[in-house]
Write a protein that holds these residues in place. Structure first.
Motif, PDB file in Angstrom:
ATOM      1  N   PRO A 175      30.456  21.587 -10.399  1.00  0.00           N
ATOM      2  CA  PRO A 175      30.316  22.058 -11.767  1.00  0.00           C
ATOM      3  C   PRO A 175      29.558  21.125 -12.700  1.00  0.00           C
ATOM      4  O   PRO A 175      29.181  21.523 -13.771  1.00  0.00           O
ATOM      5  CB  PRO A 175      31.765  22.216 -12.221  1.00  0.00           C
ATOM      6  N   VAL A 176      29.323  19.870 -12.311  1.00  0.00           N
ATOM      7  CA  VAL A 176      28.640  18.918 -13.188  1.00  0.00           C
ATOM      8  C   VAL A 176      27.567  18.175 -12.406  1.00  0.00           C
ATOM      9  O   VAL A 176      27.830  17.652 -11.331  1.00  0.00           O
ATOM     10  CB  VAL A 176      29.652  17.899 -13.769  1.00  0.00           C
ATOM     11  N   ALA A 177      26.351  18.128 -12.952  1.00  0.00           N
ATOM     12  CA  ALA A 177      25.274  17.362 -12.325  1.00  0.00           C
ATOM     13  C   ALA A 177      25.207  15.982 -12.971  1.00  0.00           C
ATOM     14  O   ALA A 177      25.276  15.860 -14.190  1.00  0.00           O
ATOM     15  CB  ALA A 177      23.949  18.087 -12.486  1.00  0.00           C
ATOM     16  N   ASN A 178      25.080  14.940 -12.146  1.00  0.00           N
ATOM     17  CA  ASN A 178      25.098  13.566 -12.643  1.00  0.00           C
ATOM     18  C   ASN A 178      23.720  12.930 -12.790  1.00  0.00           C
ATOM     19  O   ASN A 178      23.595  11.885 -13.400  1.00  0.00           O
ATOM     20  CB  ASN A 178      25.931  12.682 -11.707  1.00  0.00           C
ATOM     21  N   GLY A 179      22.695  13.495 -12.162  1.00  0.00           N
ATOM     22  CA  GLY A 179      21.374  12.875 -12.170  1.00  0.00           C
ATOM     23  C   GLY A 179      21.128  12.115 -10.878  1.00  0.00           C
ATOM     24  O   GLY A 179      21.655  12.475  -9.829  1.00  0.00           O
ATOM     25  N   TYR A 180      20.347  11.037 -10.949  1.00  0.00           N
ATOM     26  CA  TYR A 180      19.999  10.326  -9.714  1.00  0.00           C
ATOM     27  C   TYR A 180      19.856   8.831  -9.935  1.00  0.00           C
ATOM     28  O   TYR A 180      19.608   8.357 -11.041  1.00  0.00           O
ATOM     29  CB  TYR A 180      18.711  10.884  -9.109  1.00  0.00           C
ATOM     30  N   SER A 181      20.005   8.112  -8.831  1.00  0.00           N
ATOM     31  CA  SER A 181      19.701   6.696  -8.743  1.00  0.00           C
ATOM     32  C   SER A 181      18.997   6.488  -7.414  1.00  0.00           C
ATOM     33  O   SER A 181      19.599   6.669  -6.345  1.00  0.00           O
ATOM     34  CB  SER A 181      20.986   5.856  -8.816  1.00  0.00           C
ATOM     35  N   LEU A 182      17.722   6.122  -7.465  1.00  0.00           N
ATOM     36  CA  LEU A 182      16.920   5.951  -6.249  1.00  0.00           C
ATOM     37  C   LEU A 182      16.366   4.537  -6.193  1.00  0.00           C
ATOM     38  O   LEU A 182      15.811   4.024  -7.180  1.00  0.00           O
ATOM     39  CB  LEU A 182      15.755   6.966  -6.237  1.00  0.00           C
ATOM     40  N   ASP A 183      16.499   3.915  -5.036  1.00  0.00           N
ATOM     41  CA  ASP A 183      15.957   2.573  -4.805  1.00  0.00           C
ATOM     42  C   ASP A 183      14.551   2.695  -4.226  1.00  0.00           C
ATOM     43  O   ASP A 183      14.275   3.601  -3.432  1.00  0.00           O
ATOM     44  CB  ASP A 183      16.823   1.801  -3.816  1.00  0.00           C
ATOM     45  N   TYR A 184      13.683   1.779  -4.592  1.00  0.00           N
ATOM     46  CA  TYR A 184      12.354   1.737  -3.993  1.00  0.00           C
ATOM     47  C   TYR A 184      12.084   0.341  -3.443  1.00  0.00           C
ATOM     48  O   TYR A 184      12.582  -0.651  -3.953  1.00  0.00           O
ATOM     49  CB  TYR A 184      11.265   2.144  -4.985  1.00  0.00           C
ATOM     50  N   ASN A 190      17.937  10.806   3.405  1.00  0.00           N
ATOM     51  CA  ASN A 190      16.840  10.248   4.185  1.00  0.00           C
ATOM     52  C   ASN A 190      16.057   9.249   3.355  1.00  0.00           C
ATOM     53  O   ASN A 190      16.172   9.213   2.136  1.00  0.00           O
ATOM     54  CB  ASN A 190      15.883  11.360   4.639  1.00  0.00           C
ATOM     55  N   SER A 191      15.236   8.458   4.026  1.00  0.00           N
ATOM     56  CA  SER A 191      14.273   7.577   3.374  1.00  0.00           C
ATOM     57  C   SER A 191      12.914   8.247   3.448  1.00  0.00           C
ATOM     58  O   SER A 191      12.548   8.794   4.491  1.00  0.00           O
ATOM     59  CB  SER A 191      14.208   6.224   4.081  1.00  0.00           C
ATOM     60  N   PHE A 192      12.161   8.189   2.353  1.00  0.00           N
ATOM     61  CA  PHE A 192      10.839   8.807   2.312  1.00  0.00           C
ATOM     62  C   PHE A 192       9.813   7.790   1.860  1.00  0.00           C
ATOM     63  O   PHE A 192      10.083   6.963   0.984  1.00  0.00           O
ATOM     64  CB  PHE A 192      10.831  10.002   1.347  1.00  0.00           C
ATOM     65  N   THR A 193       8.616   7.863   2.459  1.00  0.00           N
ATOM     66  CA  THR A 193       7.527   6.946   2.126  1.00  0.00           C
ATOM     67  C   THR A 193       6.372   7.727   1.523  1.00  0.00           C
ATOM     68  O   THR A 193       6.038   8.819   1.985  1.00  0.00           O
ATOM     69  CB  THR A 193       7.045   6.198   3.383  1.00  0.00           C
ATOM     70  N   SER A 194       5.763   7.163   0.499  1.00  0.00           N
ATOM     71  CA  SER A 194       4.566   7.746  -0.098  1.00  0.00           C
ATOM     72  C   SER A 194       3.490   6.679  -0.185  1.00  0.00           C
ATOM     73  O   SER A 194       3.760   5.547  -0.581  1.00  0.00           O
ATOM     74  CB  SER A 194       4.870   8.290  -1.495  1.00  0.00           C
ATOM     75  N   SER A 195       2.263   7.062   0.196  1.00  0.00           N
ATOM     76  CA  SER A 195       1.118   6.154   0.086  1.00  0.00           C
ATOM     77  C   SER A 195       0.179   6.587  -1.030  1.00  0.00           C
ATOM     78  O   SER A 195      -0.902   6.028  -1.195  1.00  0.00           O
ATOM     79  CB  SER A 195       0.355   6.104   1.417  1.00  0.00           C
ATOM     80  N   CYS A 229       0.793  -1.230   0.000  1.00  0.00           N
ATOM     81  CA  CYS A 229       0.000   0.000   0.000  1.00  0.00           C
ATOM     82  C   CYS A 229       0.825   1.279   0.000  1.00  0.00           C
ATOM     83  O   CYS A 229       0.269   2.368  -0.111  1.00  0.00           O
ATOM     84  CB  CYS A 229      -0.931   0.018   1.217  1.00  0.00           C
ATOM     85  N   SER A 230       2.130   1.184   0.155  1.00  0.00           N
ATOM     86  CA  SER A 230       2.980   2.374   0.125  1.00  0.00           C
ATOM     87  C   SER A 230       4.333   1.988  -0.450  1.00  0.00           C
ATOM     88  O   SER A 230       4.622   0.806  -0.670  1.00  0.00           O
ATOM     89  CB  SER A 230       3.129   2.984   1.521  1.00  0.00           C
ATOM     90  N   ILE A 231       5.152   3.018  -0.699  1.00  0.00           N
ATOM     91  CA  ILE A 231       6.458   2.782  -1.306  1.00  0.00           C
ATOM     92  C   ILE A 231       7.510   3.614  -0.580  1.00  0.00           C
ATOM     93  O   ILE A 231       7.270   4.776  -0.239  1.00  0.00           O
ATOM     94  CB  ILE A 231       6.408   3.108  -2.820  1.00  0.00           C
ATOM     95  N   LEU A 232       8.643   2.995  -0.285  1.00  0.00           N
ATOM     96  CA  LEU A 232       9.757   3.644   0.418  1.00  0.00           C
ATOM     97  C   LEU A 232      10.853   3.941  -0.600  1.00  0.00           C
ATOM     98  O   LEU A 232      11.274   3.057  -1.355  1.00  0.00           O
ATOM     99  CB  LEU A 232      10.302   2.724   1.507  1.00  0.00           C
ATOM    100  N   TRP A 233      11.335   5.194  -0.610  1.00  0.00           N
ATOM    101  CA  TRP A 233      12.384   5.633  -1.525  1.00  0.00           C
ATOM    102  C   TRP A 233      13.658   5.934  -0.753  1.00  0.00           C
ATOM    103  O   TRP A 233      13.612   6.575   0.299  1.00  0.00           O
ATOM    104  CB  TRP A 233      11.948   6.891  -2.274  1.00  0.00           C
ATOM    105  N   ASP A 234      14.796   5.492  -1.281  1.00  0.00           N
ATOM    106  CA  ASP A 234      16.116   5.741  -0.698  1.00  0.00           C
ATOM    107  C   ASP A 234      17.094   6.114  -1.796  1.00  0.00           C
ATOM    108  O   ASP A 234      16.987   5.620  -2.926  1.00  0.00           O
ATOM    109  CB  ASP A 234      16.678   4.474  -0.031  1.00  0.00           C
ATOM    110  N   GLN A 235      18.078   6.917  -1.436  1.00  0.00           N
ATOM    111  CA  GLN A 235      19.192   7.187  -2.343  1.00  0.00           C
ATOM    112  C   GLN A 235      19.986   5.896  -2.487  1.00  0.00           C
ATOM    113  O   GLN A 235      20.306   5.239  -1.505  1.00  0.00           O
ATOM    114  CB  GLN A 235      20.040   8.307  -1.723  1.00  0.00           C
ATOM    115  N   SER A 236      20.304   5.503  -3.712  1.00  0.00           N
ATOM    116  CA  SER A 236      21.038   4.265  -3.949  1.00  0.00           C
ATOM    117  C   SER A 236      22.453   4.341  -3.386  1.00  0.00           C
ATOM    118  O   SER A 236      23.014   5.423  -3.232  1.00  0.00           O
ATOM    119  CB  SER A 236      21.139   3.972  -5.450  1.00  0.00           C
ATOM    120  N   THR A 237      23.010   3.174  -3.116  1.00  0.00           N
ATOM    121  CA  THR A 237      24.422   3.090  -2.759  1.00  0.00           C
ATOM    122  C   THR A 237      25.192   2.846  -4.044  1.00  0.00           C
ATOM    123  O   THR A 237      24.942   1.865  -4.745  1.00  0.00           O
ATOM    124  CB  THR A 237      24.671   1.937  -1.772  1.00  0.00           C
ATOM    125  N   VAL A 238      26.100   3.761  -4.381  1.00  0.00           N
ATOM    126  CA  VAL A 238      26.880   3.638  -5.611  1.00  0.00           C
ATOM    127  C   VAL A 238      28.367   3.709  -5.274  1.00  0.00           C
ATOM    128  O   VAL A 238      28.751   4.170  -4.202  1.00  0.00           O
ATOM    129  CB  VAL A 238      26.510   4.736  -6.637  1.00  0.00           C
TER     130      VAL A 238
END
Length: 197
Positions: free
Chosen positions: A183-192, A155-160, A84-93
């Motif tokens: 000076p350079v943006a790389n984008g993102y990698s997020l785990d759910y 942080n970890s964030f949850t959305s329902s 019923c909900s989803i937890l988002w975290d910044q990936s470990t790279v």
């Protein structure tokens, strides 16, 4: 990448590749048509579509440490049975890669959440993301950490909110209008990870 199109014989999709300078690059592009009634069809407006109780969502260009400009798309995660909900975290790279590196951090390695005043060049949106049951929802995330405004720790964030989505926006110049400390943006990698009801 999923592209919505009509279901008439005259409907078509055109792919254009724009490359600066001279190049000998070539591409192999596989195109598959999915029946409108298919149970594995991505919902309308979902450019990326993920299934399974857990996974990783990355921005286009992330594997090459590149934040693509002029992007506005939605990644959708199918709600699995019993969740019923989803937890988002910044990936470990592995360094020097950076799992969350969008524009407009006020200071080095800091999170930013204000889409109106700070996240104008690039941000991601997660509907009604919260740190815990009593925290106020945060919708937009930019800067250099996936976290709470002005913090340097992810942080970890949850959305329902259903359906489960992650929206990505980058404007013109998003990758080259950063502060002097990044000076350079790389984008993102997020785990759910989907959370049981």
């Amino acid at each position: 990448m999923y592209v919505d199109m009509g279901n008439l014989a005259a409907d078509a999709v055109t792919l254009d590749f724009s490359v600066a300078g001279t190049t000998a690059d070539q591409w192999n592009v596989k195109v598959s048509q999915i029946p409108c009634s298919s149970n594995y069809r991505a919902p309308n407006k979902c450019v990326k579509y993920y299934t399974g109780a857990s996974g990783t969502v990355t921005s286009y260009g992330f594997p090459g440490n590149t934040l693509l400009q002029n992007q506005n798309y939605e990644s959708c995660i199918r709600q699995e049975a019993g969740y019923c909900s989803i937890l988002w975290d910044q990936s470990t790279v592995t360094p020097p890669a950076d799992a969350f590196d969008l524009t407009n951090a006020a200071m080095a390695d800091q999170a930013t959440n204000n889409v109106i005043t700070a996240c104008g060049k690039s941000f991601v949106k997660i509907p009604n993301a919260v740190l815990g049951p009593t925290s106020a929802p945060i919708t937009a995330f930019c800067g250099e950490v996936f976290g709470v405004e002005a913090q340097t720790v992810a942080n970890s964030f949850t959305s329902s909110t259903l359906p489960f989505t992650l929206s990505t926006f980058t404007g013109a110049g998003a990758a080259n209008t950063l502060t002097t400390f990044d000076p350079v943006a790389n984008g993102y990698s997020l785990d759910y990870v989907q959370q049981a009801c």
